[in-house]
Design a protein around this motif. Structure first.
Motif, short mmCIF file in Angstrom:
data_model
loop_
_atom_site.label_atom_id
_atom_site.label_comp_id
_atom_site.label_asym_id
_atom_site.label_seq_id
_atom_site.Cartn_x
_atom_site.Cartn_y
_atom_site.Cartn_z
N GLU A 199 0.93 -1.17 -0.02
CA GLU A 199 -0.06 0.01 -0.04
C GLU A 199 0.89 1.16 -0.06
O GLU A 199 0.34 2.24 -0.47
CB GLU A 199 -0.86 -0.01 1.35
CG GLU A 199 -1.96 -0.85 1.20
CD GLU A 199 -2.83 -1.19 2.46
OE1 GLU A 199 -2.66 -0.49 3.46
OE2 GLU A 199 -3.72 -1.91 2.69
N ASN A 200 1.97 1.11 0.32
CA ASN A 200 2.98 2.36 0.71
C ASN A 200 4.12 2.38 -0.30
O ASN A 200 5.00 3.25 -0.17
CB ASN A 200 3.27 2.54 2.20
CG ASN A 200 2.31 3.01 2.96
OD1 ASN A 200 1.63 4.09 3.26
ND2 ASN A 200 1.64 2.02 3.97
N ASP A 201 4.12 1.37 -1.24
CA ASP A 201 5.15 1.36 -2.24
C ASP A 201 6.55 1.31 -1.51
O ASP A 201 7.55 1.98 -1.71
CB ASP A 201 5.19 2.62 -3.22
CG ASP A 201 3.97 2.59 -4.00
OD1 ASP A 201 3.60 1.27 -4.50
OD2 ASP A 201 3.20 3.68 -4.27
N LEU A 202 6.56 0.49 -0.36
CA LEU A 202 7.90 0.52 0.20
C LEU A 202 8.65 -1.17 -0.42
O LEU A 202 8.12 -2.16 0.07
CB LEU A 202 7.54 0.06 1.84
CG LEU A 202 7.00 1.20 2.20
CD1 LEU A 202 6.41 0.77 3.94
CD2 LEU A 202 7.67 2.53 2.40
N ASP A 203 9.56 -1.01 -1.47
CA ASP A 203 9.92 -2.04 -2.20
C ASP A 203 11.37 -2.54 -1.89
O ASP A 203 12.04 -2.89 -2.88
CB ASP A 203 9.93 -1.61 -3.77
CG ASP A 203 10.68 -0.32 -3.92
OD1 ASP A 203 11.45 0.33 -3.11
OD2 ASP A 203 10.76 0.04 -5.07
N TRP A 204 11.67 -2.28 -0.71
CA TRP A 204 12.98 -3.03 -0.40
C TRP A 204 12.53 -4.24 0.37
O TRP A 204 11.62 -4.45 1.02
CB TRP A 204 13.81 -1.98 0.50
CG TRP A 204 13.03 -1.59 2.01
CD1 TRP A 204 13.18 -2.15 3.07
CD2 TRP A 204 12.40 -0.51 1.92
NE1 TRP A 204 12.52 -1.51 3.81
CE2 TRP A 204 12.01 -0.36 3.50
CE3 TRP A 204 12.35 0.81 1.12
CZ2 TRP A 204 11.40 0.79 3.79
CZ3 TRP A 204 11.34 2.06 1.76
CH2 TRP A 204 10.93 1.77 2.96
N PRO A 205 14.03 -5.03 0.72
CA PRO A 205 13.63 -6.29 1.56
C PRO A 205 13.02 -6.27 2.83
O PRO A 205 13.59 -5.16 3.59
CB PRO A 205 15.22 -6.88 1.54
CG PRO A 205 15.65 -6.43 0.52
CD PRO A 205 15.18 -4.88 0.33
N TRP A 206 11.84 -7.01 3.03
CA TRP A 206 11.25 -7.07 4.44
C TRP A 206 11.37 -8.48 4.90
O TRP A 206 10.86 -9.35 4.18
CB TRP A 206 9.70 -6.86 4.19
CG TRP A 206 9.58 -5.23 4.13
CD1 TRP A 206 10.25 -4.32 3.30
CD2 TRP A 206 8.46 -4.52 4.66
NE1 TRP A 206 9.73 -3.25 3.58
CE2 TRP A 206 8.72 -3.14 4.28
CE3 TRP A 206 7.31 -4.89 5.48
CZ2 TRP A 206 7.77 -2.06 4.71
CZ3 TRP A 206 6.51 -4.08 5.85
CH2 TRP A 206 6.78 -2.55 5.42
N ILE A 207 12.17 -8.70 6.11
CA ILE A 207 12.49 -10.18 6.39
C ILE A 207 11.54 -10.21 7.83
O ILE A 207 11.75 -9.22 8.73
CB ILE A 207 13.93 -10.18 6.87
CG1 ILE A 207 14.58 -9.66 5.79
CG2 ILE A 207 14.23 -11.42 7.29
CD1 ILE A 207 14.69 -10.34 4.25
N LEU A 208 10.78 -11.18 7.72
CA LEU A 208 10.15 -11.57 9.05
C LEU A 208 10.97 -12.41 9.90
O LEU A 208 11.04 -13.80 9.28
CB LEU A 208 8.75 -11.89 8.79
CG LEU A 208 7.80 -12.50 9.92
CD1 LEU A 208 7.89 -11.29 10.82
CD2 LEU A 208 6.51 -13.05 9.41
#
Length: 185
Positions: free
Chosen positions: A124-133
């Motif tokens: 929704e916020n165009d956050l296009d870097w790696p997101w690690i859970l």
């Protein structure tokens, strides 16, 4: 029923004692409070390989050798106040990323964050870097002392040689940009 509550209580105590519970920032930091720069040990980074929850791709911190990396430890979706602070920091990072291309953000979320909430927020916020859970807390454990000091978010600045140069908490865009300038030189 009583035994189940007992076990949940024991689990909660264990998580809190390890600093992994999804609650307010352990340090009490908020957007309105200035954060003191980290004065502890900096040095060679412990690398990791993990799956990006948004894209499903596996990324390694070593993939970014040669680039300045902003490793961002965050907790989102468990607590409204904390989510507000974290989302503010993520949006600052996005704005800075749109203005300059000389750093790579990588966000690591504590394992209790709801995966679907993270994916929705990123898209929704165009956050296009790696997101690690980090569901197993293997990445978070290397930084538990700093996360305990700064709370969420905790920012780790890594130079092109993969050396940790600084660690801090919530940072406004201008200060974040200045720190990246300093590390890039």
């Amino acid at each position: 029923m009583i035994f189940k509550r007992f076990l949940l209580g024991v689990l909660a105590i264990c998580l809190v004692s390890l600093g992994f519970a999804c609650d307010d920032s352990p340090s009490g930091n908020s957007v309105d409070k200035p954060v003191v720069q980290y004065e502890g040990n900096v040095g060679k980074l412990t690398g990791f390989t993990a799956q990006d929850v948004v894209t499903g791709e596996f990324i390694s911190l070593n993939d970014f050798e040669g680039s300045v990396v902003l490793l961002n430890f965050v907790n989102y979706g468990c607590n409204a106040r904390q989510s507000e602070i974290v989302s503010s920091q993520l949006l600052v990072i996005r704005e800075l990323q749109q203005q300059r291309n000389d750093f790579v953000p990588v966000s690591v979320f504590c394992g209790c964050c709801p995966k679907d909430v993270l994916i929705d927020f990123a898209q929704e916020n165009d956050l296009d870097w790696p997101w690690i859970l980090d569901t197993e807390y293997v990445i978070v454990q290397d930084y538990e002392q700093q996360i305990g000091r700064y709370g969420y978010p905790t920012l780790v600045f890594i130079d092109a040689s993969q050396i940790v140069q600084d660690i801090t908490g919530y940072t406004e865009k201008e200060a974040l940009s200045a720190k990246i300038d300093e590390i890039s030189q």
